[in-house]
Design a protein around this motif. Structure first.
Motif, PDB file in Angstrom:
ATOM      1  N   VAL A  12     -23.857-158.226   5.542  1.00 21.99           N
ATOM      2  CA  VAL A  12     -24.072-156.927   4.888  1.00 21.99           C
ATOM      3  C   VAL A  12     -22.767-156.140   4.825  1.00 21.99           C
ATOM      4  O   VAL A  12     -22.378-155.617   3.770  1.00 21.99           O
ATOM      5  CB  VAL A  12     -25.158-156.128   5.641  1.00 21.99           C
ATOM      6  CG1 VAL A  12     -25.294-154.736   5.036  1.00 21.99           C
ATOM      7  CG2 VAL A  12     -26.484-156.859   5.595  1.00 21.99           C
ATOM      8  N   THR A  13     -22.060-156.066   5.948  1.00 19.37           N
ATOM      9  CA  THR A  13     -20.806-155.300   5.985  1.00 19.37           C
ATOM     10  C   THR A  13     -19.722-155.970   5.157  1.00 19.37           C
ATOM     11  O   THR A  13     -18.879-155.282   4.573  1.00 19.37           O
ATOM     12  CB  THR A  13     -20.345-155.128   7.443  1.00 19.37           C
ATOM     13  OG1 THR A  13     -21.363-154.447   8.171  1.00 19.37           O
ATOM     14  CG2 THR A  13     -19.056-154.316   7.515  1.00 19.37           C
ATOM     15  N   ALA A  58     -29.761-155.402   1.215  1.00 21.34           N
ATOM     16  CA  ALA A  58     -28.458-154.833   0.838  1.00 21.34           C
ATOM     17  C   ALA A  58     -27.759-155.624  -0.262  1.00 21.34           C
ATOM     18  O   ALA A  58     -26.667-156.156  -0.051  1.00 21.34           O
ATOM     19  CB  ALA A  58     -27.553-154.717   2.058  1.00 21.34           C
ATOM     20  N   PRO A  59     -28.370-155.728  -1.467  1.00 25.95           N
ATOM     21  CA  PRO A  59     -27.676-156.419  -2.564  1.00 25.95           C
ATOM     22  C   PRO A  59     -26.474-155.612  -3.047  1.00 25.95           C
ATOM     23  O   PRO A  59     -26.338-154.417  -2.735  1.00 25.95           O
ATOM     24  CB  PRO A  59     -28.749-156.520  -3.644  1.00 25.95           C
ATOM     25  CG  PRO A  59     -29.678-155.384  -3.368  1.00 25.95           C
ATOM     26  CD  PRO A  59     -29.687-155.211  -1.881  1.00 25.95           C
ATOM     27  N   THR A  86     -20.800-144.322   7.197  1.00 28.39           N
ATOM     28  CA  THR A  86     -21.385-144.685   5.901  1.00 28.39           C
ATOM     29  C   THR A  86     -22.688-145.449   6.079  1.00 28.39           C
ATOM     30  O   THR A  86     -23.672-145.195   5.363  1.00 28.39           O
ATOM     31  CB  THR A  86     -20.383-145.529   5.098  1.00 28.39           C
ATOM     32  OG1 THR A  86     -19.155-144.817   4.973  1.00 28.39           O
ATOM     33  CG2 THR A  86     -20.932-145.850   3.716  1.00 28.39           C
ATOM     34  N   GLU A  87     -22.721-146.374   7.015  1.00 29.06           N
ATOM     35  CA  GLU A  87     -23.938-147.162   7.219  1.00 29.06           C
ATOM     36  C   GLU A  87     -25.064-146.306   7.790  1.00 29.06           C
ATOM     37  O   GLU A  87     -26.237-146.546   7.487  1.00 29.06           O
ATOM     38  CB  GLU A  87     -23.639-148.343   8.135  1.00 29.06           C
ATOM     39  CG  GLU A  87     -22.731-149.387   7.480  1.00 29.06           C
ATOM     40  CD  GLU A  87     -22.543-150.621   8.348  1.00 29.06           C
ATOM     41  OE1 GLU A  87     -23.085-150.643   9.469  1.00 29.06           O
ATOM     42  OE2 GLU A  87     -21.858-151.563   7.905  1.00 29.06           O
ATOM     43  N   ASN A 145     -28.455-145.866   5.667  1.00 24.26           N
ATOM     44  CA  ASN A 145     -29.395-146.737   6.381  1.00 24.26           C
ATOM     45  C   ASN A 145     -29.069-148.216   6.150  1.00 24.26           C
ATOM     46  O   ASN A 145     -29.947-149.024   5.810  1.00 24.26           O
ATOM     47  CB  ASN A 145     -30.840-146.442   5.948  1.00 24.26           C
ATOM     48  CG  ASN A 145     -31.855-147.093   6.867  1.00 24.26           C
ATOM     49  OD1 ASN A 145     -31.618-147.242   8.069  1.00 24.26           O
ATOM     50  ND2 ASN A 145     -32.988-147.507   6.315  1.00 24.26           N
ATOM     51  N   ILE A 146     -27.815-148.565   6.329  1.00 22.93           N
ATOM     52  CA  ILE A 146     -27.365-149.950   6.170  1.00 22.93           C
ATOM     53  C   ILE A 146     -27.236-150.566   7.560  1.00 22.93           C
ATOM     54  O   ILE A 146     -26.513-150.059   8.411  1.00 22.93           O
ATOM     55  CB  ILE A 146     -26.001-150.000   5.445  1.00 22.93           C
ATOM     56  CG1 ILE A 146     -26.110-149.326   4.079  1.00 22.93           C
ATOM     57  CG2 ILE A 146     -25.523-151.430   5.290  1.00 22.93           C
ATOM     58  CD1 ILE A 146     -24.786-149.184   3.367  1.00 22.93           C
ATOM     59  N   HIS A 147     -27.933-151.672   7.775  1.00 21.38           N
ATOM     60  CA  HIS A 147     -27.925-152.326   9.081  1.00 21.38           C
ATOM     61  C   HIS A 147     -26.818-153.373   9.122  1.00 21.38           C
ATOM     62  O   HIS A 147     -27.059-154.576   9.096  1.00 21.38           O
ATOM     63  CB  HIS A 147     -29.285-152.952   9.371  1.00 21.38           C
ATOM     64  CG  HIS A 147     -30.358-151.952   9.631  1.00 21.38           C
ATOM     65  ND1 HIS A 147     -31.589-152.268  10.164  1.00 21.38           N
ATOM     66  CD2 HIS A 147     -30.395-150.594   9.431  1.00 21.38           C
ATOM     67  CE1 HIS A 147     -32.328-151.188  10.276  1.00 21.38           C
ATOM     68  NE2 HIS A 147     -31.628-150.152   9.829  1.00 21.38           N
TER      69      HIS A 147
END
Length: 307
Positions: A96-97, A169-170, A250-251, A255-257
């Motif tokens: 994801v990152t 997370a596309p 930012t995450e 809400n980016i895991h």
């Protein structure tokens, strides 16, 4: 070139050991991980002793570090306090990152370098002044303010994008978070490219190319831009690791895991295995990115040779 790469790889070994040792010591003195496991209530002595023995926390710090490094070279980064393997957390967080970092780097390269070239060729004109003021504003405003403002306007008020990112997370959902993550670095790339272009524009090789009657586009792309990108490539190469490790804000906003989320959770819960494991991989990313940047110097400037 081959000897240079081997020498750089050997130099990376003490740097890697020193960086991981420093992080390991810092993490182990930041608090009591057993207290974090027990939550608000204090662990009884028997339970605390059992947990310390289970996670190897009853041994001296130097012995814990040697055990950890020995396991790292076999691909074992330990087990989080919730019983989940750290490698499993990495397997879900790093892809994801990495996608988020790719989007951010593309913004830096495409927008930052383009604006830098335009302002460098038009130094002192209104477009140059406008871009300089804009980048100064972007640098001055904290990332969490930029992220929350864009999330509110583009996601909530206008509905152009989703205000949060799905677990998959596309790439299309990471465009706005990638822009927020890259905003400050993009401003620095713009200013760095502008300065380098403006300085090299007065060089003898540029005047010679113009005197030979070469097309303006070829002079800019083949001669001026190629030599001006060396400091920019250095900054972007060092920024790759910084973006991956510095994406916590930012995450959290979107809400980016990813890696930033896992690091935040690890620090919050005093989960030393998670924090040290993720930082160890980030150290490797920094070292490899710097090696690639050094090798790119010879591509950008043929006069550079490695012995």
């Amino acid at each position: 070139m081959g000897r240079y790469v081997v020498r750089r790889l050997l130099q990376m070994i003490p740097v890697f050991i020193g960086a991981t040792l420093l992080i390991f010591l810092m993490v182990n003195v930041m608090g009591d991980p057993i207290a974090g496991l027990c939550g608000e209530r204090q662990c009884d002595p028997a339970t605390a002793a059992q947990l310390e023995k289970e996670f190897g926390l009853d041994k001296p710090v130097w012995q814990q570090y040697l055990t950890y490094m020995g396991n790292v070279f076999t691909g074992d980064f330990g087990t989080a306090f919730n019983g989940q393997k750290v490698t499993e957390l990495m397997g879900s967080a790093f892809p994801v990152t990495i996608r988020l970092t790719i989007v951010a780097i593309l913004f830096e390269i495409v927008i930052g370098i383009t604006l830098g070239v335009v302002t460098g060729l038009r130094r002192g004109r209104p477009v140059d002044t406008g871009v300089l003021l804009s980048t100064l504003v972007v640098i001055s405003v904290p990332t969490f303010v930029t992220g929350l403002l864009l999330q509110l306007l583009l996601g909530v008020q206008w509905g152009w994008v989703s205000p949060s990112v799905s677990p998959e997370a596309p790439f299309d959902e990471l465009i706005l978070p990638g822009l927020v993550l890259a905003s400050v670095s993009l401003a620095y790339v713009t200013r760095l490219t502008r300065t380098s272009i403006a300085e090299n524009r007065r060089s003898d090789y540029v005047r010679t190319a113009v005197a030979k009657g070469l097309p303006r586009r070829r002079v800019v792309v083949r001669h001026l831009l190629r030599n001006s990108l060396i400091p920019v490539v250095t900054f972007i190469g060092a920024d790759i690791g910084a973006l991956m490790g510095g994406a916590i804000v930012t995450e959290r906003i979107f809400n980016i895991h990813g890696v930033g989320y896992q690091l935040y959770q690890g620090i919050l819960r005093q989960n030393t295995q998670t924090v040290v494991g993720f930082v160890t991989v980030l150290v490797l990313v920094f070292l490899i990115a710097n090696l690639i940047v050094d090798l790119l110097y010879a591509v950008l400037d043929p006069r550079i040779r490695y012995a």
